[in-house]
Scaffold this motif. Structure first.
Motif, PDB file in Angstrom:
ATOM      1  N   ILE A  71       3.855   0.603   2.473  1.00 52.34           N
ATOM      2  CA  ILE A  71       3.031  -0.260   1.619  1.00 52.34           C
ATOM      3  C   ILE A  71       3.276  -1.728   1.896  1.00 52.34           C
ATOM      4  O   ILE A  71       2.338  -2.540   1.982  1.00 52.34           O
ATOM      5  CB  ILE A  71       3.292   0.058   0.130  1.00 52.34           C
ATOM      6  CG1 ILE A  71       2.750   1.445  -0.210  1.00 52.34           C
ATOM      7  CG2 ILE A  71       2.653  -1.002  -0.781  1.00 52.34           C
ATOM      8  CD1 ILE A  71       3.059   1.909  -1.621  1.00 52.34           C
ATOM      9  N   LEU A  72       4.535  -2.121   2.060  1.00 53.90           N
ATOM     10  CA  LEU A  72       4.851  -3.542   2.232  1.00 53.90           C
ATOM     11  C   LEU A  72       4.732  -4.003   3.679  1.00 53.90           C
ATOM     12  O   LEU A  72       4.758  -5.207   3.937  1.00 53.90           O
ATOM     13  CB  LEU A  72       6.267  -3.827   1.713  1.00 53.90           C
ATOM     14  CG  LEU A  72       6.501  -3.561   0.230  1.00 53.90           C
ATOM     15  CD1 LEU A  72       7.919  -3.922  -0.171  1.00 53.90           C
ATOM     16  CD2 LEU A  72       5.501  -4.334  -0.629  1.00 53.90           C
ATOM     17  N   THR A  73       4.596  -3.069   4.626  1.00 57.19           N
ATOM     18  CA  THR A  73       4.509  -3.464   6.032  1.00 57.19           C
ATOM     19  C   THR A  73       3.071  -3.556   6.517  1.00 57.19           C
ATOM     20  O   THR A  73       2.796  -4.191   7.529  1.00 57.19           O
ATOM     21  CB  THR A  73       5.266  -2.473   6.929  1.00 57.19           C
ATOM     22  OG1 THR A  73       4.739  -1.158   6.736  1.00 57.19           O
ATOM     23  CG2 THR A  73       6.746  -2.472   6.579  1.00 57.19           C
TER      24      THR A  73
ATOM     25  N   ALA B 118      11.621   4.998 -14.044  1.00 55.71           N
ATOM     26  CA  ALA B 118      10.394   4.213 -14.156  1.00 55.71           C
ATOM     27  C   ALA B 118      10.047   3.558 -12.821  1.00 55.71           C
ATOM     28  O   ALA B 118       8.881   3.545 -12.405  1.00 55.71           O
ATOM     29  CB  ALA B 118      10.555   3.151 -15.243  1.00 55.71           C
ATOM     30  N   ALA B 119      11.056   3.011 -12.137  1.00 59.16           N
ATOM     31  CA  ALA B 119      10.811   2.397 -10.825  1.00 59.16           C
ATOM     32  C   ALA B 119      10.281   3.435  -9.840  1.00 59.16           C
ATOM     33  O   ALA B 119       9.369   3.155  -9.048  1.00 59.16           O
ATOM     34  CB  ALA B 119      12.099   1.765 -10.300  1.00 59.16           C
ATOM     35  N   ALA B 120      10.831   4.647  -9.890  1.00 55.84           N
ATOM     36  CA  ALA B 120      10.354   5.722  -9.019  1.00 55.84           C
ATOM     37  C   ALA B 120       8.900   6.074  -9.339  1.00 55.84           C
ATOM     38  O   ALA B 120       8.077   6.276  -8.440  1.00 55.84           O
ATOM     39  CB  ALA B 120      11.243   6.951  -9.174  1.00 55.84           C
ATOM     40  N   GLN B 121       8.558   6.125 -10.626  1.00 50.35           N
ATOM     41  CA  GLN B 121       7.189   6.433 -11.022  1.00 50.35           C
ATOM     42  C   GLN B 121       6.221   5.358 -10.544  1.00 50.35           C
ATOM     43  O   GLN B 121       5.107   5.662 -10.109  1.00 50.35           O
ATOM     44  CB  GLN B 121       7.109   6.570 -12.540  1.00 50.35           C
ATOM     45  CG  GLN B 121       7.791   7.814 -13.089  1.00 50.35           C
ATOM     46  CD  GLN B 121       7.799   7.851 -14.610  1.00 50.35           C
ATOM     47  OE1 GLN B 121       7.785   6.820 -15.258  1.00 50.35           O
ATOM     48  NE2 GLN B 121       7.824   9.049 -15.165  1.00 50.35           N
ATOM     49  N   VAL B 122       6.634   4.096 -10.615  1.00 52.65           N
ATOM     50  CA  VAL B 122       5.792   2.999 -10.135  1.00 52.65           C
ATOM     51  C   VAL B 122       5.478   3.187  -8.657  1.00 52.65           C
ATOM     52  O   VAL B 122       4.330   3.026  -8.222  1.00 52.65           O
ATOM     53  CB  VAL B 122       6.491   1.647 -10.370  1.00 52.65           C
ATOM     54  CG1 VAL B 122       5.763   0.518  -9.630  1.00 52.65           C
ATOM     55  CG2 VAL B 122       6.548   1.324 -11.864  1.00 52.65           C
ATOM     56  N   VAL B 123       6.479   3.533  -7.873  1.00 57.25           N
ATOM     57  CA  VAL B 123       6.283   3.732  -6.428  1.00 57.25           C
ATOM     58  C   VAL B 123       5.334   4.895  -6.162  1.00 57.25           C
ATOM     59  O   VAL B 123       4.420   4.798  -5.334  1.00 57.25           O
ATOM     60  CB  VAL B 123       7.632   3.960  -5.730  1.00 57.25           C
ATOM     61  CG1 VAL B 123       7.427   4.325  -4.263  1.00 57.25           C
ATOM     62  CG2 VAL B 123       8.488   2.702  -5.824  1.00 57.25           C
ATOM     63  N   LEU B 124       5.508   6.004  -6.865  1.00 58.97           N
ATOM     64  CA  LEU B 124       4.642   7.165  -6.652  1.00 58.97           C
ATOM     65  C   LEU B 124       3.206   6.875  -7.069  1.00 58.97           C
ATOM     66  O   LEU B 124       2.252   7.294  -6.394  1.00 58.97           O
ATOM     67  CB  LEU B 124       5.185   8.366  -7.434  1.00 58.97           C
ATOM     68  CG  LEU B 124       6.548   8.898  -6.978  1.00 58.97           C
ATOM     69  CD1 LEU B 124       6.991  10.061  -7.860  1.00 58.97           C
ATOM     70  CD2 LEU B 124       6.515   9.318  -5.516  1.00 58.97           C
ATOM     71  N   LEU B 125       3.023   6.146  -8.158  1.00 61.41           N
ATOM     72  CA  LEU B 125       1.670   5.775  -8.588  1.00 61.41           C
ATOM     73  C   LEU B 125       1.025   4.813  -7.601  1.00 61.41           C
ATOM     74  O   LEU B 125      -0.184   4.873  -7.362  1.00 61.41           O
ATOM     75  CB  LEU B 125       1.725   5.158  -9.987  1.00 61.41           C
ATOM     76  CG  LEU B 125       2.018   6.123 -11.138  1.00 61.41           C
ATOM     77  CD1 LEU B 125       2.240   5.353 -12.434  1.00 61.41           C
ATOM     78  CD2 LEU B 125       0.883   7.130 -11.308  1.00 61.41           C
ATOM     79  N   ALA B 126       1.823   3.922  -7.021  1.00 63.40           N
ATOM     80  CA  ALA B 126       1.304   2.994  -6.010  1.00 63.40           C
ATOM     81  C   ALA B 126       0.869   3.750  -4.759  1.00 63.40           C
ATOM     82  O   ALA B 126      -0.169   3.427  -4.155  1.00 63.40           O
ATOM     83  CB  ALA B 126       2.363   1.951  -5.667  1.00 63.40           C
TER      84      ALA B 126
END
Length: 316
Positions: free
Chosen positions: A206-208, A187-195
């Motif tokens: 993304i965070l930089t 789920a965490a991986a999916q969140v990153v890919l969707l972001a």
């Protein structure tokens, strides 16, 4: 549930023995592969962060396909009732499972070669605590928090369910079993890919990058006038109205409507104004609007009104 650890490296003998006992397929063919990133999740036996009883990995290939692996770990500590109720793992499930040092000895080189994703900072702390307890060297990899990535990608969830996996599961239509380490890692991986898809930016940037400052209407909550004709009903606003959010709330409250900041089963009316496409981040409706439609589909009697209909309602 098992998809991990078969031969190779220190600790493989214990892992093979456990796999044979459980009649499970422990495949370590991924250890020699380089991935885009690896999402990591752990479950613990009790309040001690080092009491890892399950490790989950989501291996994200460069084409964004995800392979998920998980393994039980014997923490050699007591299981707390709260933790058992949360994830369903107990002494019986980890009986004969390898201890953390054996498993970490097999995984450490692989983990040290990859950027690691965790949803919150708990997982890194658990690994560090378990390494300290075993007096072994900690992971040296870069850790990235997918909660922070989610906050950049979906700022509208702040105060409206938040950025935990439980709310993201609903908002992003994720399909996983919460509190299983392998499932939560996926789920965490999916969140990153969707972001990545939503922001058009690589996950490790993304965070930089400096996020664009966005403007959101003020959140207003006011009790309704008990003498108003609409007293006993609740209203929530979303989108940009032809007046300020304060003015709209005051008009609603004078008519008896209690103004709420979020959408729930207790809501009666959602007033939808113009939507800022920049804020919607790819959606055609706000999160409040989408949630209201879901509740309506489940049988909740929520009215969705435009601004003109709202004025007609409070005027009438």
């Amino acid at each position: 549930m098992f998809g991990l650890f078969k031969k190779k490296k220190i600790g493989a003998t214990a892992i093979e023995a456990y796999a044979a006992k459980r009649r499970s397929n422990y495949d370590l063919d991924f250890l020699g592969t380089s991935y885009k990133f690896v999402a990591v999740d752990v479950e613990t036996a009790n309040e001690n962060s080092h009491s890892i009883c399950q490790i989950g990995l989501a291996l994200v290939d460069h084409d964004n396909t995800i392979r998920t692996y998980s393994c039980f770990v014997n923490p050699r500590e007591n299981f707390a009732r709260f933790n058992i109720d949360l994830h369903g793992i107990n002494h019986r499930k980890v009986a004969g499972a390898p201890a953390f040092p054996e498993i970490f000895g097999t995984l450490s080189d692989f983990l040290n070669r990859h950027i690691l994703i965790q949803h919150s900072t708990f997982d890194r702390g658990a690994f560090n605590g378990a390494c300290d307890l075993a007096a072994i060297e900690k992971i040296k990899s870069q850790w990235i928090d997918s909660v922070q990535i989610a906050r950049r990608a979906w700022p509208e969830f702040k105060g409206n369910g938040g950025h935990g996996l439980a709310n993201l599961k609903n908002e992003l239509r994720l399909d996983f079993d919460h509190h299983d380490a392998g499932e939560d890692a996926r789920a965490a991986a999916q969140v990153v890919l969707l972001a990545e898809e939503r922001l058009g930016v690589a996950f490790d940037s993304i965070l930089t990058r400096n996020p664009t400052k966005r403007s959101y209407p003020k959140r207003v909550s006011i009790p309704g006038n008990e003498a108003g004709p609409l007293h006993g009903k609740t209203v929530c606003f979303t989108g940009k109205l032809g007046m300020s959010r304060d003015e709209a709330a005051q008009i609603a409250a004078q008519s008896g409507l209690t103004v709420r900041t979020g959408v729930s089963k207790k809501l009666n009316i959602l007033v939808v104004g113009d939507q800022d496409l920049e804020v919607l981040n790819g959606h055609d409706k706000s999160s409040k609007h989408r949630k209201a439609e879901e509740l309506i589909a489940d049988g909740q009697p929520i009215q969705i009104l435009g601004e003109t209909e709202f004025h007609a309602l409070v005027s009438g």
